[in-house]
Design an enzyme around this catalytic site. Structure first.
Site, short mmCIF file in Angstrom:
data_model
loop_
_atom_site.label_atom_id
_atom_site.label_comp_id
_atom_site.label_asym_id
_atom_site.label_seq_id
_atom_site.Cartn_x
_atom_site.Cartn_y
_atom_site.Cartn_z
N LYS A 49 0.08 4.30 -0.28
CA LYS A 49 -0.56 5.51 0.27
C LYS A 49 -0.33 6.68 -0.71
O LYS A 49 -0.35 6.46 -1.92
CB LYS A 49 0.00 5.82 1.66
N HIS A 96 -9.40 1.38 4.67
CA HIS A 96 -8.13 1.57 5.41
C HIS A 96 -8.39 2.56 6.56
O HIS A 96 -9.18 3.50 6.41
CB HIS A 96 -7.06 2.10 4.45
N GLY A 153 2.36 2.29 10.50
CA GLY A 153 3.30 3.40 10.31
C GLY A 153 3.99 3.84 11.58
O GLY A 153 4.63 4.89 11.62
N GLU A 190 -6.76 4.95 7.59
CA GLU A 190 -6.49 6.35 7.27
C GLU A 190 -7.68 6.98 6.54
O GLU A 190 -7.92 8.19 6.67
CB GLU A 190 -5.20 6.45 6.43
N SER A 221 3.35 -2.23 10.17
CA SER A 221 4.82 -2.26 10.34
C SER A 221 5.42 -3.63 10.01
O SER A 221 6.39 -4.04 10.66
CB SER A 221 5.21 -1.80 11.74
N ASN A 276 0.87 -1.17 0.00
CA ASN A 276 0.00 0.00 0.00
C ASN A 276 0.91 1.23 0.00
O ASN A 276 1.52 1.54 1.02
CB ASN A 276 -0.88 -0.01 1.27
N GLU A 332 -5.53 -4.80 10.43
CA GLU A 332 -4.52 -3.76 10.62
C GLU A 332 -4.79 -3.00 11.91
O GLU A 332 -5.57 -2.03 11.91
CB GLU A 332 -4.57 -2.79 9.44
#
Ligand code: PEP
Length: 249
Positions: A15, A99, A176, A101, A216, A13, A170
């Site tokens: 991003k 996701h 991250g 985010e 991560s 991904n 996730e």
């Protein structure tokens, strides 16, 4: 992972990283160092403007290209949005949906569900993300939260289409941050997700669903995470931006 019953899928991904020019350079290098073995499916989900460069450069390979979002509608007055059938026509095979985010920008479980249905109708493989925050984990509601996300996200997905869906676990606190869930923590939730799918669709389908871990993941911890029986791959952010690190995973 259990390769007898389901696919192992390693997906990147990106991003909001890399330009089309940088995409071409990455894919060109990646192609040359990618091992030829067929033990897993590999996908790279990239920003929309990078899709043509990624598809073109990877045309003769087995690497699937994906998007990072789609709109739930097939067409219409949605300025700036991209429909699932447009992604398919552009050469995408996958689309990441829900996701954390994007959820943080206001995407609800109902939105995620509508997008999952749209992606499946268009013929894309949705990678549907779920995961708890640190506060939710600390207050002991991880499983309730994940159950809700899975049930709402998959609402109305028929039995003949569910096998196409990839679920990515996730934990938000591991994305991250460099803070990976331990293999035990990741395995526990991924097993729980499979149980939830079993309750919804039965044992045969639950056994065949690919469940990824994301947060991560990197060359140093991938082997231990992927050795867990219910972890069938990874959704990888930071480590998917460097061809050598992604290949190592
Ligand atoms: C992600 O954004 O899906 C992700 C897992 O990121 P990272 O690997 O950088 O934690």
């Amino acid at each position: 992972m259990n390769r007898k019953y389901r696919k192992t899928v390693i997906a990147g991904n990106w991003k909001m990283n890399k330009t089309p020019t940088e995409t071409k350079a990455f894919m060109t290098e990646f192609k040359t160092i990618m091992p030829r073995g067929r033990w897993c499916d590999v996908a790279l989900c990239v920003p929309a403007v990078c899709i043509p460069a990624a598809v073109r450069t990877m045309r003769e390979t087995r690497i699937g290209i994906g998007a990072e979002n789609c709109n739930a509608n097939a067409s219409g007055a949605y300025t700036g949005e991209i429909a699932a059938n447009m992604l398919l026509d552009a050469g995408c095979k996958y689309v990441i949906l829900g996701h954390s985010e994007r959820r943080a920008m206001g995407e609800t479980d109902a939105d995620v569900n509508a997008k999952v249905l749209a992606a499946l109708n268009a013929g894309l493989t949705p990678i549907m993300c779920c995961g708890e925050s640190l506060e939710q984990r600390q207050s002991g509601i991880t499983t309730e939260w994940i159950t809700m996300q899975i049930k709402l996200g998959l609402a109305g997905v028929p039995e003949d289409k569910i096998r196409k869906v990839i679920i990515a676990y996730e934990p938000i606190w591991a994305i991250g941050t460099g803070k990976t869930a331990t293999a035990e923590q990741a395995a526990e939730v991924c097993t729980f997700i499979r149980t939830t799918v079993r309750h919804l669709y039965g044992a045969r389908i639950a056994r065949s669903i690919t469940i990824q871990y994301g947060g991560s993941m990197k060359p140093a911890n991938a082997a231990e995470l992927l050795a867990q029986p219910d972890i069938d791959g990874g959704l990888i952010g930071g480590a998917a931006l460097k061809p050598d690190q992604f290949v190592d995973i």
